[in-house]
Scaffold this active site. Structure first.
Site, PDB file in Angstrom:
ATOM      1  N   SER A 129       2.803  -2.567  -2.523  1.00  0.00           N
ATOM      2  CA  SER A 129       1.428  -2.713  -2.048  1.00  0.00           C
ATOM      3  C   SER A 129       0.768  -3.890  -2.742  1.00  0.00           C
ATOM      4  O   SER A 129       1.080  -4.206  -3.905  1.00  0.00           O
ATOM      5  CB  SER A 129       0.681  -1.426  -2.397  1.00  0.00           C
ATOM      6  OG  SER A 129      -0.710  -1.616  -2.387  1.00  0.00           O
ATOM      7  N   TYR A 154      -2.547   5.486  -8.267  1.00  0.00           N
ATOM      8  CA  TYR A 154      -1.739   5.151  -7.089  1.00  0.00           C
ATOM      9  C   TYR A 154      -1.085   3.773  -7.261  1.00  0.00           C
ATOM     10  O   TYR A 154       0.133   3.622  -7.101  1.00  0.00           O
ATOM     11  CB  TYR A 154      -2.603   5.171  -5.814  1.00  0.00           C
ATOM     12  CG  TYR A 154      -1.902   4.478  -4.668  1.00  0.00           C
ATOM     13  CD1 TYR A 154      -0.853   5.101  -3.997  1.00  0.00           C
ATOM     14  CD2 TYR A 154      -2.231   3.173  -4.298  1.00  0.00           C
ATOM     15  CE1 TYR A 154      -0.161   4.452  -2.989  1.00  0.00           C
ATOM     16  CE2 TYR A 154      -1.552   2.519  -3.293  1.00  0.00           C
ATOM     17  CZ  TYR A 154      -0.511   3.164  -2.631  1.00  0.00           C
ATOM     18  OH  TYR A 154       0.170   2.495  -1.646  1.00  0.00           O
ATOM     19  N   LYS A 158       3.055   2.268  -7.770  1.00  0.00           N
ATOM     20  CA  LYS A 158       3.745   1.171  -7.071  1.00  0.00           C
ATOM     21  C   LYS A 158       4.286   0.152  -8.071  1.00  0.00           C
ATOM     22  O   LYS A 158       5.406  -0.333  -7.934  1.00  0.00           O
ATOM     23  CB  LYS A 158       2.802   0.498  -6.070  1.00  0.00           C
ATOM     24  CG  LYS A 158       2.411   1.391  -4.901  1.00  0.00           C
ATOM     25  CD  LYS A 158       3.635   1.840  -4.104  1.00  0.00           C
ATOM     26  CE  LYS A 158       3.294   2.793  -2.974  1.00  0.00           C
ATOM     27  NZ  LYS A 158       4.481   3.367  -2.325  1.00  0.00           N
TER      28      LYS A 158
HETATM   29  P1  NAD Z   1       1.507   8.062   5.407  1.00  0.00           P
HETATM   30  O1  NAD Z   1       0.860   9.059   4.521  1.00  0.00           O
HETATM   31  O2  NAD Z   1       1.100   8.009   6.824  1.00  0.00           O
HETATM   32  O3  NAD Z   1       3.102   8.238   5.361  1.00  0.00           O
HETATM   33  C1  NAD Z   1       3.787   8.682   4.226  1.00  0.00           C
HETATM   34  C2  NAD Z   1       4.601   9.892   4.629  1.00  0.00           C
HETATM   35  O4  NAD Z   1       5.371  10.349   3.517  1.00  0.00           O
HETATM   36  C3  NAD Z   1       3.731  11.063   5.090  1.00  0.00           C
HETATM   37  O5  NAD Z   1       4.124  11.422   6.407  1.00  0.00           O
HETATM   38  C4  NAD Z   1       4.027  12.172   4.080  1.00  0.00           C
HETATM   39  O6  NAD Z   1       4.038  13.455   4.692  1.00  0.00           O
HETATM   40  C5  NAD Z   1       5.387  11.771   3.531  1.00  0.00           C
HETATM   41  N1  NAD Z   1       5.633  12.191   2.141  1.00  0.00           N
HETATM   42  C6  NAD Z   1       4.834  12.022   1.063  1.00  0.00           C
HETATM   43  N2  NAD Z   1       5.402  12.555  -0.033  1.00  0.00           N
HETATM   44  C7  NAD Z   1       6.611  13.056   0.347  1.00  0.00           C
HETATM   45  C8  NAD Z   1       7.661  13.739  -0.319  1.00  0.00           C
HETATM   46  N3  NAD Z   1       7.571  14.037  -1.633  1.00  0.00           N
HETATM   47  N4  NAD Z   1       8.753  14.107   0.381  1.00  0.00           N
HETATM   48  C9  NAD Z   1       8.838  13.838   1.701  1.00  0.00           C
HETATM   49  N5  NAD Z   1       7.870  13.202   2.389  1.00  0.00           N
HETATM   50  C10 NAD Z   1       6.774  12.829   1.727  1.00  0.00           C
HETATM   51  O7  NAD Z   1       1.327   6.633   4.715  1.00  0.00           O
HETATM   52  P2  NAD Z   1       1.637   5.168   5.282  1.00  0.00           P
HETATM   53  O8  NAD Z   1       0.355   4.482   5.462  1.00  0.00           O
HETATM   54  O9  NAD Z   1       2.584   5.241   6.404  1.00  0.00           O
HETATM   55  O10 NAD Z   1       2.328   4.535   4.000  1.00  0.00           O
HETATM   56  C11 NAD Z   1       3.741   4.397   3.892  1.00  0.00           C
HETATM   57  C12 NAD Z   1       4.059   3.731   2.560  1.00  0.00           C
HETATM   58  O11 NAD Z   1       3.435   2.454   2.512  1.00  0.00           O
HETATM   59  C13 NAD Z   1       3.576   4.493   1.330  1.00  0.00           C
HETATM   60  O12 NAD Z   1       4.531   4.340   0.312  1.00  0.00           O
HETATM   61  C14 NAD Z   1       2.299   3.772   0.970  1.00  0.00           C
HETATM   62  O13 NAD Z   1       2.000   3.898  -0.393  1.00  0.00           O
HETATM   63  C15 NAD Z   1       2.662   2.345   1.321  1.00  0.00           C
HETATM   64  N6  NAD Z   1       1.508   1.484   1.601  1.00  0.00           N
HETATM   65  C16 NAD Z   1       0.579   1.885   2.530  1.00  0.00           C
HETATM   66  C17 NAD Z   1      -0.528   1.083   2.788  1.00  0.00           C
HETATM   67  C18 NAD Z   1      -1.598   1.518   3.761  1.00  0.00           C
HETATM   68  O14 NAD Z   1      -2.730   1.053   3.649  1.00  0.00           O
HETATM   69  N7  NAD Z   1      -1.310   2.371   4.731  1.00  0.00           N
HETATM   70  C19 NAD Z   1      -0.671  -0.134   2.104  1.00  0.00           C
HETATM   71  C20 NAD Z   1       0.303  -0.520   1.175  1.00  0.00           C
HETATM   72  C21 NAD Z   1       1.389   0.319   0.935  1.00  0.00           C
HETATM   73  C1  WQD Z   2     -11.052  -2.505   3.063  1.00  0.00           C
HETATM   74  C2  WQD Z   2     -12.416  -3.153   2.879  1.00  0.00           C
HETATM   75  C3  WQD Z   2     -13.913  -1.925   1.452  1.00  0.00           C
HETATM   76  C4  WQD Z   2     -14.355   1.546   4.060  1.00  0.00           C
HETATM   77  C5  WQD Z   2      -6.472   0.101   0.168  1.00  0.00           C
HETATM   78  C6  WQD Z   2      -5.645   0.323  -1.067  1.00  0.00           C
HETATM   79  C7  WQD Z   2      -4.508  -0.640  -1.094  1.00  0.00           C
HETATM   80  C8  WQD Z   2      -3.708  -0.550   0.195  1.00  0.00           C
HETATM   81  C9  WQD Z   2      -4.580  -0.730   1.381  1.00  0.00           C
HETATM   82  C10 WQD Z   2      -2.054   1.155  -0.153  1.00  0.00           C
HETATM   83  C11 WQD Z   2     -12.921  -3.075   1.442  1.00  0.00           C
HETATM   84  C12 WQD Z   2     -14.441  -1.993   2.865  1.00  0.00           C
HETATM   85  C13 WQD Z   2     -13.971   0.320   3.565  1.00  0.00           C
HETATM   86  C14 WQD Z   2     -15.739   1.749   4.403  1.00  0.00           C
HETATM   87  C15 WQD Z   2     -16.197  -0.508   3.724  1.00  0.00           C
HETATM   88  N1  WQD Z   2      -3.128   0.756   0.347  1.00  0.00           N
HETATM   89  N2  WQD Z   2     -14.866  -0.688   3.400  1.00  0.00           N
HETATM   90  N3  WQD Z   2     -16.601   0.694   4.220  1.00  0.00           N
HETATM   91  O1  WQD Z   2      -9.385  -0.809  -0.523  1.00  0.00           O
HETATM   92  O2  WQD Z   2      -8.608  -2.991   0.535  1.00  0.00           O
HETATM   93  O3  WQD Z   2      -6.998  -1.216   0.125  1.00  0.00           O
HETATM   94  O4  WQD Z   2      -5.646   0.215   1.330  1.00  0.00           O
HETATM   95  O5  WQD Z   2      -1.271   0.582  -0.847  1.00  0.00           O
HETATM   96  O6  WQD Z   2      -3.708  -0.315  -2.165  1.00  0.00           O
HETATM   97  O7  WQD Z   2      -6.443   0.128  -2.202  1.00  0.00           O
HETATM   98  O8  WQD Z   2      -8.645  -0.886   1.905  1.00  0.00           O
HETATM   99  O9  WQD Z   2      -9.472  -0.079   4.046  1.00  0.00           O
HETATM  100  O10 WQD Z   2     -10.261   1.062   1.932  1.00  0.00           O
HETATM  101  O11 WQD Z   2     -11.060  -1.216   2.450  1.00  0.00           O
HETATM  102  O12 WQD Z   2     -17.027  -1.414   3.597  1.00  0.00           O
HETATM  103  O13 WQD Z   2     -16.143   2.839   4.820  1.00  0.00           O
HETATM  104  O14 WQD Z   2     -13.361  -2.410   3.660  1.00  0.00           O
HETATM  105  O15 WQD Z   2     -14.944  -2.104   0.524  1.00  0.00           O
HETATM  106  O16 WQD Z   2     -13.594  -4.273   1.182  1.00  0.00           O
HETATM  107  P1  WQD Z   2      -8.519  -1.516   0.416  1.00  0.00           P
HETATM  108  P2  WQD Z   2      -9.854  -0.178   2.616  1.00  0.00           P
END
Ligand code: NAD
Ligand code: WQD
Length: 340
Positions: A129, A154, A158
């Site tokens: 991430s 969190y 990562k």
């Molecule tokens: P998500 O929650 O939709 O998907 C993750 C899935 O993993 C879920 O369906 C959950 O049920 C499953 N899971 C969690 N813990 C588990 C376990 N112990 N055993 C089996 N299954 C388990 O999230 P996503 O948005 O699809 O994210 C996928 C990956 O990408 C994650 O590792 C997340 O940290 C990373 N990521 C997400 C974002 C984002 O903003 N969505 C950004 C950067 C990184």
């Molecule tokens: C985006 C922008 C908020 C909600 C997070 C995790 C990051 C990654 C992606 C997993 C920011 C603004 C949001 C609202 C707002 N996930 N905002 N009003 O914080 O950039 O990143 O998700 O790895 O690790 O930290 O994403 O979508 O929460 O926010 O103004 O109700 O929108 O301040 O600038 P963020 P976000």
């Protein structure tokens, strides 16, 4: 239908990015098996995948933080590689429940690695991430931009995941991994058959926008408008989930063809452009013709002022290019919101 390219275990396959990636893998000739404990999803995403691709993907309901069932899964399946999405991902919740986040995210990774080691599976894609960069001011961010202290447990899971894989790769030259640092994933499959459907309430900007426009929320707050940015609101790099999904297929192709220079490769995945919160809202209003009920509120603690990616490395080495922008993200997120 010719020979498939290999059988891939997608952990977290019922989740948001996992389900979209499964579609892209199948469309590109991979066979897929999923594992998901349904802690933040249900199996309806796989029904959507079946409608899109014509293939029903099997899901193992296993908690990957448990060692024995995870090892059994690896013994049962003949795998070519693994894409490890499974993790808890709510930043705010991780501050309140740090042990739950460390337990789940770290044990899952360790058990997946143990299963791979025991069964001789050597190709792993890991979901990292942009949060590993912490509060960086070095923009755009490249893969060599130093990581800063994590802003949440969190984000620390990562950073730890990356470190664990790096240490392991050093002493296991046959093992190959790609760490993908996603920026801000958003949007949905153009069919609206799958999309973001967390069990947890949404806190990310795009679903908050679409839920507000649907009337599921009476209003939304823009977190701060006095940042040193072009309009005072925070800047992020929003990447369409379909572009992100395809990067996983390309990363697997890259590992299976042994095109990597090191057995632990790292790639940023963003579109390389910053979009402010107010610009995102305007894009939503333009694309949908809806007026959004938002107000300006205080800054959210822990928010970085601006962050966006340099993705030159993914372009050069994976052959990856983003093809969607913020308007495509808003259009597809809105279409999905209306049917879900
Ligand atoms: P998500 O929650 O939709 O998907 C993750 C899935 O993993 C879920 O369906 C959950 O049920 C499953 N899971 C969690 N813990 C588990 C376990 N112990 N055993 C089996 N299954 C388990 O999230 P996503 O948005 O699809 O994210 C996928 C990956 O990408 C994650 O590792 C997340 O940290 C990373 N990521 C997400 C974002 C984002 O903003 N969505 C950004 C950067 C990184
Ligand atoms: C985006 C922008 C908020 C909600 C997070 C995790 C990051 C990654 C992606 C997993 C920011 C603004 C949001 C609202 C707002 N996930 N905002 N009003 O914080 O950039 O990143 O998700 O790895 O690790 O930290 O994403 O979508 O929460 O926010 O103004 O109700 O929108 O301040 O600038 P963020 P976000």
């Amino acid at each position: 239908m010719g020979m498939r390219k290999g059988r891939i275990l997608v952990t977290g396959g019922c989740g948001y990015i996992g389900s979209h990636t499964i579609v892209d893998l199948i469309d590109n000739g991979y066979e897929v098996v999923a594992v998901d404990n349904l802690s933040n999803a249900d199996e309806s995403a796989l029904a959507g995948v079946a409608k899109i691709t014509g293939r029903q993907v099997r899901n193992h309901v296993i908690d990957l933080a448990e060692r024995e069932p995870t090892l059994r899964l690896f013994r049962e399946e003949q795998l070519t590689g693994v894409i490890h999405f499974a993790a808890l991902k709510a930043v705010g919740e991780s501050v309140q429940q740090p042990l739950r986040y460390f337990y789940n995210n770290i044990n899952s990774l360790l058990n997946v690695m143990a299963g791979m080691a025991e069964t001789g599976v050597n190709n792993l894609i890991f979901s990292s991430s942009c949060s590993v960069y912490g509060n960086t001011t070095d923009l755009p961010v490249t893969e060599t931009t130093p990581r800063q202290a994590a802003e949440s447990p969190y984000a620390r899971t990562k950073q730890m995941g990356e470190d664990i894989l790096q240490d392991y790769c050093r002493v296991h030259p046959a093992f190959k991994t790609v760490l993908l640092r996603y920026f801000n994933p958003a949007g949905a499959h153009p069919s609206s058959l799958i999309g973001e459907a967390s069990a947890n309430p949404a806190s990310n900007l795009v679903p908050v926008i679409t839920e507000t426009a649907m009337g599921k929320r009476s209003e939304m707050t823009v977190f701060g408008d006095t940042y040193a940015t072009r309009d005072g609101s925070c800047i992020r790099d929003y990447i369409h989930v379909m572009d992100l999904a395809h990067a996983h297929t390309l990363a697997l192709d890259f590992l299976l063809a042994n095109r990597q220079q090191s057995n632990c490769e790292l790639f940023n995945l963003g579109i390389g452009e910053g979009v402010s919160v107010l610009e995102a809202i305007r894009a939503f209003e333009q694309v949908t013709g809806q007026r959004l009920n938002y107000r300006i509120g205080p800054a959210r603690p822990g928010d970085v002022e601006a962050i966006y990616a340099n993705y030159d490395k993914a372009a050069a080495e994976l052959g990856w290019q983003p093809t969607y922008d913020i308007t495509d993200i808003m259009r597809s997120a809105w279409a999905w919101q209306q049917v879900r």
